[in-house]
Design a protein around this motif. Structure first.
Motif, PDB file in Angstrom:
ATOM      1  N   ALA A  17     -23.204  -9.199 -22.448  1.00 53.96           N
ATOM      2  CA  ALA A  17     -22.809  -8.261 -21.398  1.00 53.96           C
ATOM      3  C   ALA A  17     -23.743  -7.047 -21.344  1.00 53.96           C
ATOM      4  O   ALA A  17     -24.136  -6.590 -20.262  1.00 53.96           O
ATOM      5  CB  ALA A  17     -21.367  -7.800 -21.619  1.00 53.96           C
ATOM      6  N   MET A  18     -24.124  -6.517 -22.514  1.00 61.17           N
ATOM      7  CA  MET A  18     -25.029  -5.377 -22.545  1.00 61.17           C
ATOM      8  C   MET A  18     -26.416  -5.747 -22.038  1.00 61.17           C
ATOM      9  O   MET A  18     -27.064  -4.969 -21.320  1.00 61.17           O
ATOM     10  CB  MET A  18     -25.118  -4.831 -23.967  1.00 61.17           C
ATOM     11  CG  MET A  18     -23.829  -4.211 -24.476  1.00 61.17           C
ATOM     12  SD  MET A  18     -23.304  -2.773 -23.519  1.00 61.17           S
ATOM     13  CE  MET A  18     -24.599  -1.611 -23.918  1.00 61.17           C
ATOM     14  N   ALA A  19     -26.896  -6.939 -22.387  1.00 58.79           N
ATOM     15  CA  ALA A  19     -28.202  -7.385 -21.901  1.00 58.79           C
ATOM     16  C   ALA A  19     -28.208  -7.500 -20.386  1.00 58.79           C
ATOM     17  O   ALA A  19     -29.169  -7.081 -19.709  1.00 58.79           O
ATOM     18  CB  ALA A  19     -28.575  -8.719 -22.550  1.00 58.79           C
ATOM     19  N   ALA A  20     -27.133  -8.070 -19.817  1.00 60.55           N
ATOM     20  CA  ALA A  20     -27.043  -8.174 -18.361  1.00 60.55           C
ATOM     21  C   ALA A  20     -26.977  -6.792 -17.714  1.00 60.55           C
ATOM     22  O   ALA A  20     -27.610  -6.540 -16.680  1.00 60.55           O
ATOM     23  CB  ALA A  20     -25.813  -9.002 -17.986  1.00 60.55           C
ATOM     24  N   LEU A  21     -26.240  -5.869 -18.339  1.00 62.00           N
ATOM     25  CA  LEU A  21     -26.135  -4.513 -17.804  1.00 62.00           C
ATOM     26  C   LEU A  21     -27.490  -3.800 -17.847  1.00 62.00           C
ATOM     27  O   LEU A  21     -27.864  -3.098 -16.906  1.00 62.00           O
ATOM     28  CB  LEU A  21     -25.107  -3.730 -18.607  1.00 62.00           C
ATOM     29  CG  LEU A  21     -24.835  -2.284 -18.145  1.00 62.00           C
ATOM     30  CD1 LEU A  21     -24.287  -2.272 -16.727  1.00 62.00           C
ATOM     31  CD2 LEU A  21     -23.852  -1.602 -19.092  1.00 62.00           C
ATOM     32  N   TYR A  22     -28.242  -4.009 -18.913  1.00 59.99           N
ATOM     33  CA  TYR A  22     -29.570  -3.399 -19.018  1.00 59.99           C
ATOM     34  C   TYR A  22     -30.484  -3.890 -17.896  1.00 59.99           C
ATOM     35  O   TYR A  22     -31.175  -3.102 -17.244  1.00 59.99           O
ATOM     36  CB  TYR A  22     -30.200  -3.736 -20.378  1.00 59.99           C
ATOM     37  CG  TYR A  22     -29.495  -3.151 -21.563  1.00 59.99           C
ATOM     38  CD1 TYR A  22     -28.801  -1.941 -21.473  1.00 59.99           C
ATOM     39  CD2 TYR A  22     -29.497  -3.805 -22.792  1.00 59.99           C
ATOM     40  CE1 TYR A  22     -28.145  -1.411 -22.571  1.00 59.99           C
ATOM     41  CE2 TYR A  22     -28.852  -3.273 -23.894  1.00 59.99           C
ATOM     42  CZ  TYR A  22     -28.174  -2.085 -23.773  1.00 59.99           C
ATOM     43  OH  TYR A  22     -27.532  -1.562 -24.864  1.00 59.99           O
ATOM     44  N   TYR A  59     -40.234   5.071 -15.746  1.00 66.41           N
ATOM     45  CA  TYR A  59     -38.821   4.675 -15.699  1.00 66.41           C
ATOM     46  C   TYR A  59     -38.585   3.427 -16.540  1.00 66.41           C
ATOM     47  O   TYR A  59     -37.611   3.343 -17.298  1.00 66.41           O
ATOM     48  CB  TYR A  59     -38.403   4.425 -14.260  1.00 66.41           C
ATOM     49  CG  TYR A  59     -36.966   3.954 -14.134  1.00 66.41           C
ATOM     50  CD1 TYR A  59     -35.915   4.868 -14.122  1.00 66.41           C
ATOM     51  CD2 TYR A  59     -36.661   2.592 -14.056  1.00 66.41           C
ATOM     52  CE1 TYR A  59     -34.597   4.444 -14.033  1.00 66.41           C
ATOM     53  CE2 TYR A  59     -35.342   2.160 -13.966  1.00 66.41           C
ATOM     54  CZ  TYR A  59     -34.326   3.091 -13.951  1.00 66.41           C
ATOM     55  OH  TYR A  59     -33.028   2.666 -13.867  1.00 66.41           O
ATOM     56  N   ILE A  60     -39.498   2.450 -16.444  1.00 70.29           N
ATOM     57  CA  ILE A  60     -39.344   1.219 -17.220  1.00 70.29           C
ATOM     58  C   ILE A  60     -39.453   1.514 -18.715  1.00 70.29           C
ATOM     59  O   ILE A  60     -38.668   1.005 -19.534  1.00 70.29           O
ATOM     60  CB  ILE A  60     -40.396   0.186 -16.785  1.00 70.29           C
ATOM     61  CG1 ILE A  60     -40.125  -0.250 -15.332  1.00 70.29           C
ATOM     62  CG2 ILE A  60     -40.381  -1.020 -17.711  1.00 70.29           C
ATOM     63  CD1 ILE A  60     -41.165  -1.194 -14.775  1.00 70.29           C
ATOM     64  N   GLY A  96     -36.095  -0.641  -8.085  1.00 69.65           N
ATOM     65  CA  GLY A  96     -35.967  -0.804  -6.638  1.00 69.65           C
ATOM     66  C   GLY A  96     -35.748   0.521  -5.925  1.00 69.65           C
ATOM     67  O   GLY A  96     -36.336   0.782  -4.864  1.00 69.65           O
ATOM     68  N   LYS A  97     -34.926   1.373  -6.492  1.00 71.09           N
ATOM     69  CA  LYS A  97     -34.676   2.677  -5.886  1.00 71.09           C
ATOM     70  C   LYS A  97     -35.930   3.532  -5.873  1.00 71.09           C
ATOM     71  O   LYS A  97     -36.223   4.221  -4.885  1.00 71.09           O
ATOM     72  CB  LYS A  97     -33.556   3.395  -6.645  1.00 71.09           C
ATOM     73  CG  LYS A  97     -33.168   4.735  -6.036  1.00 71.09           C
ATOM     74  CD  LYS A  97     -32.012   5.364  -6.804  1.00 71.09           C
ATOM     75  CE  LYS A  97     -31.628   6.714  -6.186  1.00 71.09           C
ATOM     76  NZ  LYS A  97     -30.499   7.342  -6.932  1.00 71.09           N
ATOM     77  N   TYR A  98     -36.701   3.486  -6.931  1.00 71.46           N
ATOM     78  CA  TYR A  98     -37.927   4.274  -6.983  1.00 71.46           C
ATOM     79  C   TYR A  98     -38.936   3.777  -5.966  1.00 71.46           C
ATOM     80  O   TYR A  98     -39.591   4.571  -5.275  1.00 71.46           O
ATOM     81  CB  TYR A  98     -38.521   4.222  -8.383  1.00 71.46           C
ATOM     82  CG  TYR A  98     -39.779   5.030  -8.533  1.00 71.46           C
ATOM     83  CD1 TYR A  98     -39.724   6.394  -8.809  1.00 71.46           C
ATOM     84  CD2 TYR A  98     -41.036   4.432  -8.394  1.00 71.46           C
ATOM     85  CE1 TYR A  98     -40.873   7.148  -8.940  1.00 71.46           C
ATOM     86  CE2 TYR A  98     -42.192   5.184  -8.518  1.00 71.46           C
ATOM     87  CZ  TYR A  98     -42.106   6.537  -8.790  1.00 71.46           C
ATOM     88  OH  TYR A  98     -43.249   7.280  -8.902  1.00 71.46           O
ATOM     89  N   LEU A  99     -39.080   2.466  -5.849  1.00 69.31           N
ATOM     90  CA  LEU A  99     -40.032   1.909  -4.885  1.00 69.31           C
ATOM     91  C   LEU A  99     -39.620   2.247  -3.456  1.00 69.31           C
ATOM     92  O   LEU A  99     -40.478   2.560  -2.617  1.00 69.31           O
ATOM     93  CB  LEU A  99     -40.126   0.396  -5.072  1.00 69.31           C
ATOM     94  CG  LEU A  99     -40.761  -0.077  -6.397  1.00 69.31           C
ATOM     95  CD1 LEU A  99     -40.735  -1.589  -6.485  1.00 69.31           C
ATOM     96  CD2 LEU A  99     -42.176   0.447  -6.514  1.00 69.31           C
ATOM     97  N   ILE A 131     -32.140  -1.622 -14.914  1.00 67.53           N
ATOM     98  CA  ILE A 131     -33.587  -1.519 -14.759  1.00 67.53           C
ATOM     99  C   ILE A 131     -34.019  -1.967 -13.368  1.00 67.53           C
ATOM    100  O   ILE A 131     -34.835  -1.308 -12.706  1.00 67.53           O
ATOM    101  CB  ILE A 131     -34.290  -2.351 -15.848  1.00 67.53           C
ATOM    102  CG1 ILE A 131     -34.035  -1.737 -17.231  1.00 67.53           C
ATOM    103  CG2 ILE A 131     -35.792  -2.449 -15.580  1.00 67.53           C
ATOM    104  CD1 ILE A 131     -34.546  -2.586 -18.377  1.00 67.53           C
ATOM    105  N   ALA A 132     -33.482  -3.100 -12.901  1.00 67.87           N
ATOM    106  CA  ALA A 132     -33.838  -3.591 -11.571  1.00 67.87           C
ATOM    107  C   ALA A 132     -33.408  -2.605 -10.487  1.00 67.87           C
ATOM    108  O   ALA A 132     -34.152  -2.349  -9.526  1.00 67.87           O
ATOM    109  CB  ALA A 132     -33.191  -4.958 -11.332  1.00 67.87           C
ATOM    110  N   TYR A 133     -32.237  -2.018 -10.633  1.00 77.16           N
ATOM    111  CA  TYR A 133     -31.759  -1.046  -9.649  1.00 77.16           C
ATOM    112  C   TYR A 133     -32.642   0.196  -9.630  1.00 77.16           C
ATOM    113  O   TYR A 133     -33.010   0.706  -8.573  1.00 77.16           O
ATOM    114  CB  TYR A 133     -30.320  -0.655  -9.961  1.00 77.16           C
ATOM    115  CG  TYR A 133     -29.802   0.483  -9.099  1.00 77.16           C
ATOM    116  CD1 TYR A 133     -29.388   0.251  -7.792  1.00 77.16           C
ATOM    117  CD2 TYR A 133     -29.731   1.780  -9.600  1.00 77.16           C
ATOM    118  CE1 TYR A 133     -28.926   1.294  -6.998  1.00 77.16           C
ATOM    119  CE2 TYR A 133     -29.268   2.823  -8.821  1.00 77.16           C
ATOM    120  CZ  TYR A 133     -28.866   2.573  -7.516  1.00 77.16           C
ATOM    121  OH  TYR A 133     -28.415   3.617  -6.747  1.00 77.16           O
TER     122      TYR A 133
END
Length: 221
Positions: A196-201, A149-150, A210-213, A205-207
């Motif tokens: 804004a795009m960097a923050a969205l990325y 995923y990463i 976290g969802k996968y874990l 990724i964090a979401y």
């Protein structure tokens, strides 16, 4: 930073091609070995048929010959899309793409408002997008995991950023009016799109991680 990412994308693509060449070799040899095994079995059946025909008739021999003819005309791949065929098209796209990216900037810039240097910059963004999409497609064949995923998220970011580089530079007719400290797309829309795009990325990724874990922990409990 863009040069570093482009180098990483190029290295990842070369590594993928090498892995695909060695990994798909067993799959490409598979139908042949399977066909040889089938021919061995058919030969045994034919021999048994011949012995039966000698003992009591010729039905076995006829059945063995029909089985051999039908198996000889069958497609060893069963009509399915193999990794070897996929690699062939990927190799063609990459080979054509690398020549277009590095040797057509002067030719494509003729008759346009873009300089050869600007065209080379645009082709660089487009090539980065192609490489990231190729690696992203290769990741689809990997077993699902948080690392996949990463890696997929990284290639998605690279593809989007490469497309932005190419698109925003193609729209700008006079690069001298753009301040050196301002991103090209930020200059076009008048907003901090890069931040804004960097923050969205990072949020995406964090979401996803976290969802996968959480899914893995729920399945193991």
């Amino acid at each position: 930073m863009r040069f570093i990412f482009a180098g990483i994308a190029n290295f990842a693509t070369v590594l993928f091609i090498l892995c695909a060449l060695f990994w798909k070799k067993g799959e490409a040899d598979g139908p042949e070995s399977k066909g040889s095994t089938g021919q061995g079995r058919e030969g045994t059946q034919a021999a048994d048929g011949c012995s039966r025909s000698v003992a009591g008739g010729s039905n076995g021999a006829l059945g063995g010959s029909r089985g051999t003819e039908s198996s000889a005309g069958a497609d060893p791949y069963g009509g399915r899309w193999t990794g070897r065929r996929t690699l062939r098209w990927i190799a063609i796209v990459l080979l054509v793409g690398v020549f277009i990216r590095h040797w057509t900037a002067w030719w494509l810039a003729q008759g346009t408002y873009l300089s050869p240097q600007a065209m080379f910059y645009i082709l660089g963004g487009a090539w980065e997008t192609v490489l990231c999409l190729v690696v992203l497609g290769a990741l689809c064949m990997v077993e699902p995991s948080v690392w996949r995923y990463i890696a997929a998220a990284a290639m998605t970011v690279g593809a989007l950023e490469g497309f932005q580089i190419a698109a925003c530079r193609a729209v700008i007719t006079d690069i001298t009016v753009v301040p050196k400290s301002v991103n090209l797309c930020d200059y076009l829309i008048g907003l901090p799109l890069g931040f804004a795009m960097a923050a969205l990325y990072l949020i995406a990724i964090a979401y996803g991680v976290g969802k996968y874990l959480r899914t893995v922990r729920a399945g193991s409990s």
